[in-house]
Each structure stands twice: as C-alpha cells, then as structure tokens.
Design a protein around this motif. Structure first.
Motif, PDB file in Angstrom:
ATOM      1  N   ASP A  11       0.798  -1.223   0.000  1.00 39.52           N
ATOM      2  CA  ASP A  11       0.000   0.000   0.000  1.00 39.52           C
ATOM      3  C   ASP A  11       0.832   1.275   0.000  1.00 39.52           C
ATOM      4  O   ASP A  11       0.276   2.368  -0.124  1.00 39.52           O
ATOM      5  CB  ASP A  11      -0.910   0.034   1.248  1.00 39.52           C
ATOM      6  N   THR A  12       2.136   1.180   0.142  1.00 37.09           N
ATOM      7  CA  THR A  12       2.972   2.346   0.419  1.00 37.09           C
ATOM      8  C   THR A  12       3.152   3.229  -0.814  1.00 37.09           C
ATOM      9  O   THR A  12       3.632   2.764  -1.859  1.00 37.09           O
ATOM     10  CB  THR A  12       4.355   1.904   0.930  1.00 37.09           C
ATOM     11  N   VAL A  13       2.791   4.491  -0.691  1.00 34.99           N
ATOM     12  CA  VAL A  13       2.992   5.473  -1.754  1.00 34.99           C
ATOM     13  C   VAL A  13       4.410   6.032  -1.633  1.00 34.99           C
ATOM     14  O   VAL A  13       4.845   6.426  -0.539  1.00 34.99           O
ATOM     15  CB  VAL A  13       1.962   6.619  -1.665  1.00 34.99           C
ATOM     16  N   VAL A  14       5.132   6.057  -2.741  1.00 36.15           N
ATOM     17  CA  VAL A  14       6.512   6.542  -2.730  1.00 36.15           C
ATOM     18  C   VAL A  14       6.757   7.486  -3.903  1.00 36.15           C
ATOM     19  O   VAL A  14       6.030   7.472  -4.904  1.00 36.15           O
ATOM     20  CB  VAL A  14       7.531   5.377  -2.810  1.00 36.15           C
ATOM     21  N   LYS A  15       7.777   8.294  -3.754  1.00 37.18           N
ATOM     22  CA  LYS A  15       8.308   9.079  -4.858  1.00 37.18           C
ATOM     23  C   LYS A  15       9.641   8.459  -5.261  1.00 37.18           C
ATOM     24  O   LYS A  15      10.491   8.189  -4.411  1.00 37.18           O
ATOM     25  CB  LYS A  15       8.510  10.535  -4.445  1.00 37.18           C
ATOM     26  N   VAL A  16       9.815   8.236  -6.555  1.00 36.97           N
ATOM     27  CA  VAL A  16      11.043   7.639  -7.069  1.00 36.97           C
ATOM     28  C   VAL A  16      11.738   8.665  -7.960  1.00 36.97           C
ATOM     29  O   VAL A  16      11.151   9.147  -8.935  1.00 36.97           O
ATOM     30  CB  VAL A  16      10.759   6.351  -7.851  1.00 36.97           C
ATOM     31  N   THR A  17      12.959   8.998  -7.623  1.00 38.92           N
ATOM     32  CA  THR A  17      13.726  10.012  -8.353  1.00 38.92           C
ATOM     33  C   THR A  17      15.157   9.533  -8.529  1.00 38.92           C
ATOM     34  O   THR A  17      15.602   8.617  -7.817  1.00 38.92           O
ATOM     35  CB  THR A  17      13.745  11.350  -7.589  1.00 38.92           C
ATOM     36  N   PRO A  18      15.883  10.121  -9.462  1.00 41.65           N
ATOM     37  CA  PRO A  18      17.325   9.839  -9.491  1.00 41.65           C
ATOM     38  C   PRO A  18      17.948  10.224  -8.152  1.00 41.65           C
ATOM     39  O   PRO A  18      17.470  11.131  -7.465  1.00 41.65           O
ATOM     40  CB  PRO A  18      17.839  10.742 -10.619  1.00 41.65           C
ATOM     41  N   ALA A  19      18.989   9.510  -7.768  1.00 41.13           N
ATOM     42  CA  ALA A  19      19.644   9.778  -6.484  1.00 41.13           C
ATOM     43  C   ALA A  19      20.146  11.217  -6.429  1.00 41.13           C
ATOM     44  O   ALA A  19      20.532  11.803  -7.444  1.00 41.13           O
ATOM     45  CB  ALA A  19      20.802   8.812  -6.281  1.00 41.13           C
ATOM     46  N   ARG A  20      20.117  11.784  -5.230  1.00 45.93           N
ATOM     47  CA  ARG A  20      20.599  13.144  -5.019  1.00 45.93           C
ATOM     48  C   ARG A  20      22.098  13.137  -4.746  1.00 45.93           C
ATOM     49  O   ARG A  20      22.702  12.100  -4.491  1.00 45.93           O
ATOM     50  CB  ARG A  20      19.864  13.771  -3.831  1.00 45.93           C
ATOM     51  N   GLU A  21      22.670  14.291  -4.789  1.00 46.82           N
ATOM     52  CA  GLU A  21      24.076  14.425  -4.446  1.00 46.82           C
ATOM     53  C   GLU A  21      24.285  13.988  -2.984  1.00 46.82           C
ATOM     54  O   GLU A  21      23.567  14.407  -2.092  1.00 46.82           O
ATOM     55  CB  GLU A  21      24.523  15.882  -4.617  1.00 46.82           C
ATOM     56  N   GLY A  22      25.236  13.134  -2.772  1.00 52.31           N
ATOM     57  CA  GLY A  22      25.513  12.621  -1.433  1.00 52.31           C
ATOM     58  C   GLY A  22      24.830  11.308  -1.130  1.00 52.31           C
ATOM     59  O   GLY A  22      25.183  10.635  -0.143  1.00 52.31           O
ATOM     60  N   ASP A  23      23.819  10.906  -1.940  1.00 48.68           N
ATOM     61  CA  ASP A  23      23.178   9.609  -1.742  1.00 48.68           C
ATOM     62  C   ASP A  23      24.152   8.492  -2.083  1.00 48.68           C
ATOM     63  O   ASP A  23      24.879   8.563  -3.084  1.00 48.68           O
ATOM     64  CB  ASP A  23      21.939   9.477  -2.630  1.00 48.68           C
ATOM     65  N   ARG A  24      24.148   7.449  -1.277  1.00 45.75           N
ATOM     66  CA  ARG A  24      24.999   6.296  -1.511  1.00 45.75           C
ATOM     67  C   ARG A  24      24.157   5.033  -1.568  1.00 45.75           C
ATOM     68  O   ARG A  24      23.165   4.899  -0.841  1.00 45.75           O
ATOM     69  CB  ARG A  24      26.048   6.156  -0.406  1.00 45.75           C
ATOM     70  N   TYR A  25      24.560   4.123  -2.433  1.00 41.79           N
ATOM     71  CA  TYR A  25      23.870   2.841  -2.547  1.00 41.79           C
ATOM     72  C   TYR A  25      23.809   2.161  -1.181  1.00 41.79           C
ATOM     73  O   TYR A  25      24.826   2.010  -0.498  1.00 41.79           O
ATOM     74  CB  TYR A  25      24.604   1.946  -3.538  1.00 41.79           C
ATOM     75  N   GLY A  26      22.602   1.751  -0.779  1.00 44.75           N
ATOM     76  CA  GLY A  26      22.424   1.082   0.505  1.00 44.75           C
ATOM     77  C   GLY A  26      21.973   1.989   1.619  1.00 44.75           C
ATOM     78  O   GLY A  26      21.659   1.502   2.717  1.00 44.75           O
ATOM     79  N   ASP A  27      21.912   3.310   1.384  1.00 41.34           N
ATOM     80  CA  ASP A  27      21.403   4.214   2.415  1.00 41.34           C
ATOM     81  C   ASP A  27      19.953   3.869   2.746  1.00 41.34           C
ATOM     82  O   ASP A  27      19.134   3.678   1.846  1.00 41.34           O
ATOM     83  CB  ASP A  27      21.447   5.672   1.932  1.00 41.34           C
ATOM     84  N   VAL A  28      19.639   3.791   4.023  1.00 38.36           N
ATOM     85  CA  VAL A  28      18.253   3.596   4.478  1.00 38.36           C
ATOM     86  C   VAL A  28      18.053   4.476   5.703  1.00 38.36           C
ATOM     87  O   VAL A  28      18.810   4.387   6.668  1.00 38.36           O
ATOM     88  CB  VAL A  28      17.965   2.121   4.856  1.00 38.36           C
ATOM     89  N   GLU A  29      17.023   5.302   5.639  1.00 40.99           N
ATOM     90  CA  GLU A  29      16.707   6.165   6.776  1.00 40.99           C
ATOM     91  C   GLU A  29      15.215   6.071   7.077  1.00 40.99           C
ATOM     92  O   GLU A  29      14.388   6.074   6.169  1.00 40.99           O
ATOM     93  CB  GLU A  29      17.088   7.622   6.496  1.00 40.99           C
ATOM     94  N   SER A  30      14.903   5.981   8.355  1.00 43.71           N
ATOM     95  CA  SER A  30      13.516   5.931   8.799  1.00 43.71           C
ATOM     96  C   SER A  30      13.497   6.307  10.273  1.00 43.71           C
ATOM     97  O   SER A  30      14.554   6.375  10.912  1.00 43.71           O
ATOM     98  CB  SER A  30      12.933   4.535   8.591  1.00 43.71           C
ATOM     99  N   SER A  31      12.294   6.550  10.824  1.00 39.47           N
ATOM    100  CA  SER A  31      12.254   6.950  12.231  1.00 39.47           C
ATOM    101  C   SER A  31      11.030   6.374  12.933  1.00 39.47           C
ATOM    102  O   SER A  31       9.978   6.167  12.325  1.00 39.47           O
ATOM    103  CB  SER A  31      12.221   8.479  12.347  1.00 39.47           C
ATOM    104  N   TRP A  32      11.211   6.126  14.241  1.00 38.33           N
ATOM    105  CA  TRP A  32      10.114   5.651  15.088  1.00 38.33           C
ATOM    106  C   TRP A  32       8.944   6.625  15.047  1.00 38.33           C
ATOM    107  O   TRP A  32       7.784   6.213  14.935  1.00 38.33           O
ATOM    108  CB  TRP A  32      10.616   5.462  16.516  1.00 38.33           C
ATOM    109  N   ASP A  33       9.204   7.915  15.145  1.00 40.08           N
ATOM    110  CA  ASP A  33       8.131   8.903  15.234  1.00 40.08           C
ATOM    111  C   ASP A  33       7.245   8.894  13.992  1.00 40.08           C
ATOM    112  O   ASP A  33       6.014   8.976  14.099  1.00 40.08           O
ATOM    113  CB  ASP A  33       8.716  10.306  15.445  1.00 40.08           C
ATOM    114  N   LYS A  34       7.842   8.781  12.813  1.00 40.12           N
ATOM    115  CA  LYS A  34       7.044   8.753  11.585  1.00 40.12           C
ATOM    116  C   LYS A  34       6.224   7.465  11.506  1.00 40.12           C
ATOM    117  O   LYS A  34       5.072   7.482  11.041  1.00 40.12           O
ATOM    118  CB  LYS A  34       7.954   8.904  10.370  1.00 40.12           C
ATOM    119  N   HIS A  35       6.808   6.368  11.952  1.00 39.03           N
ATOM    120  CA  HIS A  35       6.046   5.110  11.960  1.00 39.03           C
ATOM    121  C   HIS A  35       4.907   5.181  12.981  1.00 39.03           C
ATOM    122  O   HIS A  35       3.815   4.640  12.734  1.00 39.03           O
ATOM    123  CB  HIS A  35       6.966   3.927  12.275  1.00 39.03           C
TER     124      HIS A  35
END
Length: 877
Positions: free
Chosen positions: A812-836
C-alpha cells in the motif's frame, strides 16, 4: 578451488572403472530409480539415507538426507511422499548449510555490553537456564503471567511452544502471520471454515490466479508448481494471472494482466458481475450450499460493473468480460490467491471477492476445482496444561475482533503506549527487526529499550538482526538436528510426516523440547507448582512418539518406528518413472477423493438431531450438517455448515457482510510523480533466513528495483542507476532495473537481501574472522565473487493493518522515485520511530472504533456504532 593432479585423476578414473565392473546392477539402479538412494562418487559406497521433513520454508516437503561419516552430504525429495513426490526446491536442496553455517552459534551467550553493541560472553547452559528461569519466576511470583511474551515465526514444533506458555499461564503468544497471509485466512475462515484452499491444479481447465507466484513463492510452491505444470501439459489448462509484475508464474501463464495494487478484489467482483448478469452461474450450487439466494447475489453484484473495475484497476472492461465468460464456460476451473490481494488495508474483502468466483460457478470440491484442504493431524502428550486464565490484549486487541491470526506487527506501538507490560520477551524463529514493517526503526528501537523490554531471550542458532539485541541467546538447532511431527494440507491426499535428527546436535546446541523442559523443571523441581506434570516425557523422541499414538492406522503400521524408516504415513503408492506421479499397486495413478461436503451423516449422527427451516442439522447446540433433497450431508466446516457468502458477524462491527471492495484512500489521488512500492520474494530465498546459505546467495544476492520502461524514461533513469525511493516514513537508495515486466505505477523491491545480521556472508563482511561462536570455518567463503548484498526495503514501509484481517499493508505504500541526489549512496536507508508512530495512529483510525470506519462504510449507515457492541473475542480465538 578444486585441484586435480595426474596421479589423483588416474586413481579416481581407475576406481570408477573397477566399481563399474564390480557392480553393474548398482549402476543400473542409479539410472532407473527416482530417488531414495545415493553413493559416494569415488568409492561407490552407499550413503545412509534418513527420511525427514524439510523446514527451510513453511511447505514442509518430504525429504531424504544422505549421511556419510556423520555428515549430511546431500538432500533430495522423498519418493514415498504423496505431496512432493521425490522433489525438493533449490532451498530444500541447500538445507544442510544451516547446520554447517560457519557463523552458527554453538553455545549459550550472554551480552556484556549495551544491547545491540555486539559484545558477548560464553556461558554454560546451567548459567543461561538459571537466569532465564529466575526472570520468569520473578514474574510469576510478583506480576501477571501475561508479562511473559513469546513471539514465533515458523512454529513447526508440534505444539511445544503453546504447551510452554500455557504451563506458565501466559496468553501473550504472538505469531508472524500478520506479515504473511492473515487477511487471506480471515477472508476464508468465516466463509467456508478452513483458512486455506487446495486447488486441483493437475485436473483443471482454467486457473484465475490473483497475485500469487505459485511457481516459486506461494505457500505450497513445490507441490503446487508440479500440479499446475501437469494441468498445463496434461489438461491443456489456461492460466490467467493478475499481478503487478511479470513474476515467473505470470510468465508461465497464457495471459499476464497487470493490475493496479490492491484492486484484485474489484476485478474479481466485476468478473462475478458478468457471470451473474449473463446467467452463467451454478444456481443449484448457490441455492443448496450457500446462505444467499441467486436473486440476492445478482442484486448485490449489479453495482460491480466491468467499467467500474476498469477505472480502478486499469484492466480493460472488455478483458474482464472475456475472462468472465471463459472462466464460467471452462469446467472444471479454479481460482487461487495468496499475498497479492490480501496484503492491503482491506485485504480480507479482496480475498472474499476472489474466492467467490469458484463458489458462484460451483467449482467447489470437484475434480479440477477449488477444494477444501485435506489434513490428518496428530495428538498431544497427556496431560495438557489448561488455557491461561486471562487473555492478552497484545494477542487479541479489542479493535481487531476478527483478526484470528493476530496483528503482531503493531505490537511495538501497543507496548510503547503501555497497553500491556512485557517483562520477559522470548523470540523463536522470528526476526521482526528485519522482516516486519518499520524493521530496525520500529523493532530495533523497541528491543534496545530496556524500560519497555527489561529482559529478552532469543532461541536461535544464528546471530540474526533480532538476536543482536538479546540479553541471553539459547543455541537452538536447525531442522536436520531435531524431532518434530508434521502434517501439512498441501495435497489432495492427507498425510503425517516426521522431522527427525539426521545428525546429532552440533556443539552445545539443544532442541526446543529439551531446554524448555529443563526450564520448567527448574521452575517446578518437585511438582508442587503444578507445572512439571505437563513435561514428564523421557526425551524428544518419546514426546513425538506420543503425538503419533492415535493417528488412524499408523500405530498398527508401526507408529513412530514406521515414520523413522519411511518419513511419511500413509504411502499411497509408488512413484511411476514414466509419469512422475504416484501409482497404486495396479500401476494406475492414484485418484483423490472429492465432494467432502457431500459425505452423509450416519444414523448415530442423526440420533437426537433437529433440522431447522433452512435445512441445517443441529445437535448439542451445534450445526453438524445440512439436509438437502432428502439426504443428510456433513456440509462445509463452517459454523453454519454452509458457505457463508453473507458473514453476519462482520455486520455487527460495521463491516459489510457481503463481498465488497474498498479502495485504499491514499491511492485515490496519486500525483504524477508518485508510485506504489510493493515487495516480493525470490524463489531461492525466504523472508530472512537464507542469505547466509552460499548456494542460494550465489544465485540471488542483490535486489535492484524493477521499474517499468516508460516510467524509467519519464524519471530519467536506466538499469544500474542509483535511485532514491522516498515514502512517508523514510527513504532508501538502491539501483534501478528497467523492465517491461512491471506495472507503470509500481516499483518492486524484493525482500531477502540487504542484511545487517545473519553472519559474514549475509552482510558481505568476509574479511572478518570466522568461528566467533564455536562453528567451524568454511574455506568456501573465500570463493565469494559478488560485492553487492542488496538493499532491504522494510524500514520505509509503514505499519498499516487491515481492520478486518489484521494483515500488514505491504503493498500500500505510496513513494516518490527520483534519481539519487548528491551525497546519496547505494544502501542508504533512513527511517524513524516517530514517523512510523504517526502511521500506526492513522491505521488505527480504520478499525471499527476509529474515525475513518464510518467514512469507509457509508453503505452500513444503519449500524448503531461501537457503543452498541461490547468488544468481544469471536469464536476460534
């Protein structure tokens, strides 16, 4: 690297020639037999064959382990097994590497640093069990037994875990099913009784497959893939697959129809609309065996037009109409589903809509049709402990009255809210830090919090992500080293099987029955607390022997001793080399029994029974059958003995009792740059436990994200480019895999890759020293040639839950998919308890006591509301 010298070559080839001259009959046997025997390739000495049951995944295929010099050297299918007929999948063939994992834990561990810091010390079993028993004892003396929580993943212990928790008096037992297929089960159970179906794929003429990858990742993919291939070849069956991606099953099908995520139910309802509109239904079956009339069903389905479904799903109306007619005219025919329709906000509605197509066409319990599961089962050693005195709010949350398979992926939020205190948390074959929505951001956060979880025990032989935050690790043993009964309804022939140790437990590893018994004996050494009497078996073998005592016919055949030799009961015949199917003594292919609902009640059954106006036969306060056309049938194993098209109990809580579709609100107005994230499984991996298996990891070790060709052009990416996938709770950076085999509004990321636990191979930390926890080093790890372990998506998936079935909304998850930004590295994953936590609160609004419930069900305007319904636990919980 294999090194062959001239001397060794001459020795081996010479030995082979000598063996061939000495034993021509043996070589002929190797050429003509279908399995069950194996030989050393140099000495031609026959290896010891020990039957068992696989447990790499949950299918429980019959297997044979070949043992040489005390080591498992090969696994293959058991040719005596009626379901899997001598075949194992790739995962099953690789199963011995669980035992020989070089990063396996072979002795008890206790953490010495902060939770998750990775600092451990070796302790004795006595130290470990005394500490665990002491913590449990503190709860039993000073608190509520429900403060002791056990969460399991693959529980094939034959009831041992439940026995342990009941002995302690705790009802806080959670499974992993809400992240698996719970809404499928809850859609089916009130409708016809069982929580699964067994389609007769081998004899069908038409398969409507909604969102299931039968050939590689479905619940019973080995036995089912065999049968569906037979149906295609022998019966010329047509297969139509609705899926968001071109899976192996979709590619094998006659037609792959891309469908917008979560709209399978709308398509199924529209197919039903055409069938009923054109009078193609089986009116006799509907009248005799369901709780609605044909007229009522037609009136209800008038609203679900092909045009309505086309707008929601993207499937053309003319395609829906054509398939409806094809399916209705093909006899026999069947439907099949799995996670695709079910893992959504209203997945239980989707499942109900899909199964209705087999029901309305009368393709139920007939050759080639949609059949009830055939189970055999086994017993429990006596005496058994009683059920706990008090229920657990974590196990049975009142907001989810129909979630009979739990809502375990929301448990961290309930614990954080203080709904129920947890003093001792026990994990068994469960890695929610990796496998659940939110992953590390939710479950890792929970497990590191010593105020919320004062004491954690993990029962495992592997340092998985969940084990990294344990206080005590008890080294359980992999499946080739333990005893367990088995009975899976994965064929039209019922069976019971045995999982038995083919090698002795390695190191200091112990199986669950042993150390759980030792814990109980520490808590109740003299029996004065009333616990020990439930755990007085002599050994694990003795425990399992008692479980098979009352299986019909098995005791007479030899009971456990028969199973130790053959692996399965009964043996229906022999595998025919010409057909690959099981044949009876006459050489004819065995035939299944159909029409289980039409078995007639005996005179003894009818003694004292009454029949109501609808023909339902009652006895001792329960419905036991159905009277039709002057005959007394057992009917279906539902509460009413009918197929309940209308589920009245759902209406009591404001849910629609009839087949219906509900669109996911946040899918309604997708922006141009938004997509839906879905996940899937590769055929060589399970949810978390296979990335450390080199044979399997070599086949699949990365999970670049499939994205449609036209979508990729619009975004401006090509295969191998870095992309950022951003959801409401976080983002990740992975690589694109551009393909035509993907819905344009869907991006897929497979689970099974991207580990930060489970040993050096899973993490690709191969330069680190091995054997840290006692296991022997594997020199083959030096031959790892890949440098990509993939990126795990679960951290950016919010913990949505179906308010009826309790399933996680994986797709069900809605996402935006874009080319990687400057500084993005393969394998980066960020998330937070508060948003969940925000999304958890959002999903709770859709429960029957939430603000969104009435808005989503305007057709239930006459419902009086939650104040008129006292929260209760429906039957079966």
């Amino acid at each position: 690297m294999l090194e062959i010298t001239r001397r060794k070559f001459i020795k081996v080839t010479g030995g082979t020639t000598a063996a061939a001259l000495a034993a021509p009959s043996m070589l002929r046997a190797m050429e003509t037999e279908l399995g069950g025997r194996d030989y050393n390739p140099e000495s031609y000495k026959e290896r010891k064959a020990i039957p068992t049951n696989c447990h790499v995944c949950n299918i429980q295929d019959g297997a044979v382990a070949f043992v040489e010099d005390g080591r498992v050297v090969k696994l293959e299918g058991n040719p005596n097994h009626v379901s899997t007929r001598g075949r194992l999948c790739a995962k099953g063939n690789a199963g011995m590497w669980y035992s020989y994992d070089p990063d396996r834990i072979l002795y008890p561990l206790k953490r010495v640093g902060k939770r998750g810091e990775g600092k451990w010390k070796r302790i004795s079993w006595d130290e470990a069990l005394n500490e665990v028993a002491g913590r449990i004892d503190d709860v039993l003396k000073n608190g509520d037994p429900n403060e002791i929580m056990l969460k399991f993943g693959r529980n094939r212990t034959g009831g041992v875990l439940d026995r342990f928790m009941k002995t302690l008096g705790s009802a806080t037992v959670l499974n992993h099913t809400s992240v698996c297929e719970s809404s499928k089960k809850v859609g089916m159970e009130p409708t016809w009784g069982p929580d699964i179906e067994t389609p007769d794929f081998a004899n069908t003429k038409y398969v409507l497959n909604f969102g299931s990858n039968i050939l590689e990742a479905a619940y019973f993919h080995n036995p089912y893939s065999q049968r569906i291939t037979e149906g295609r070849v022998d019966s010329n069956a047509k297969i139509v697959t609705f899926d968001v991606r071109l899976s192996n099953t979709a590619g094998f099908s006659d037609e792959w129809i891309p469908v917008f995520p979560g709209t399978d139910g709308a398509v199924a309802l529209a197919i039903g609309h055409v069938i009923l509109r054109e009078d193609l239904q089986d009116s006799d079956f509907i009248t005799d065996w369901t709780n609605v009339s044909v007229r009522e069903l037609k009136a209800h389905y008038e609203q679900f037009t092909p045009e309505w479904a086309a707008e929601l799903s993207g499937v053309p109306a003319e395609t829906i109409e054509r398939i409806a007619r094809e399916f209705a005219h093909a006899s026999p025919a069947t439907t099949y589903t799995y996670r695709g329709p079910a893992k959504h906000l209203y997945g239980a509605y989707n499942e109900k809509a899909c199964m209705m197509l087999s029901i309305m066409t009368g393709n139920v319990e007939k050759r080639g049709g949609y059949c009830l599961p055939r189970g055999m089962g086994y017993g429990q050693p006596q005496p058994e402990p009683p059920a706990p005195k008090n229920d657990s709010v974590l196990a049975h949350p009142p907001e989810f009255p129909f979630a009979s398979h739990k809502v375990s992926h929301l448990v961290p939020f309930w614990i954080a809210e203080g709904r129920q205190k947890v003093s001792v948390y026990i994990n068994y074959m469960d890695n929610p830090v990796y496998t659940n929505p939110g992953a590390e951001a939710v479950w890792g956060e929970l497990f590191r919090n010593e105020e919320l979880i004062p004491f954690r025990v993990v029962l495992t032989p592997f340092m998985g992500e969940e084990a990294q935050t344990a206080d005590i690790i008890l080294p359980d043993v992999p499946y080739l080293e333990r005893w367990e009964p088995e009975s899976m309804p994965n064929s039209l022939w019922p069976w019971v099987g045995l999982r038995q140790p083919v090698i002795a437990p390695m190191g200091e590893g112990k199986e669950h029955r042993v150390y759980l018994q030792e814990l109980i004996h520490r808590l109740d050494p003299d029996g004065s607390r009333g616990m020990k009497k439930y755990w007085n078996f002599k050994s694990s073998e003795d425990y399992v022997r008692q479980q098979f005592e009352n299986v019909p016919g098995l005791k007479e055949a030899g009971g456990l001793d028969w199973l130790k030799k053959e692996g399965v009961w009964p043996i229906y015949g022999k595998l025919n080399p010409a057909t690959g199917k099981v044949s009876d003594k006459t050489g004819r292919e065995i035939r299944a029994e159909y029409g289980l609902h039409k078995k007639e009640l005996s005179r003894a059954d009818m003694m004292g029974a009454t029949v109501d106006e609808e023909g339902i036969i009652h006895k001792n306060g329960k419905a036991i059958g159905v009277q039709r056309h002057g005959r007394n049938y057992v009917g279906f194993p539902s509460g009413s003995r009918l197929i309940n098209v209308r589920v009245a109990e759902w209406a009591e809580y404001g849910f629609n009792p009839m087949p219906i579709f509900k669109r996911i609100p946040w899918h309604e107005n997708l922006k141009e740059d938004e997509m839906i994230l879905t996940t899937y499984k590769y055929n060589v991996h399970v949810q978390s436990r296979t990335a450390s298996i080199k044979w399997l990891a070599e086949i699949v070790h990365r999970n670049w994200a499939p994205i449609n060709t036209e979508t990729a052009k619009r975004i401006g990416v090509k295969t191998g480019d870095l992309i950022r996938v951003e959801s409401p709770v976080g983002h990740l950076v992975t690589k694109a895999y551009v393909t035509e085999g993907q819905h344009p509004r869907v991006i897929g990321i497979s689970t099974g890759c991207g580990h930060w636990g489970y040993g050096r191979l899973a993490q690709l930390k191969l330069k680190e020293k091995g054997g840290e926890f006692g296991a022997q080093e594997d020199p083959d790890l030096k031959n790892v040639w890949w440098d990509d372990k993939g990126v795990h998506p679960n951290a950016i998936i919010p913990a949505v839950a179906d308010p009826i079935g309790g399933s996680a909304g994986w797709y069900d998850t809605v996402v935006k998919v874009t080319p990687a930004r400057e500084g993005d590295r393969y394998g980066d994953v960020e998330s937070s308890w508060d948003k969940h936590m925000e999304w958890y609160k959002k999903t709770m609004d859709f429960t029957y006591v939430g603000d969104q419930h009435r808005k989503m069900h305007p057709e239930m305007a006459g419902w009086a509301g939650p104040d008129s319904v006292e929260p209760k636990t429906p039957s079966g919980h």
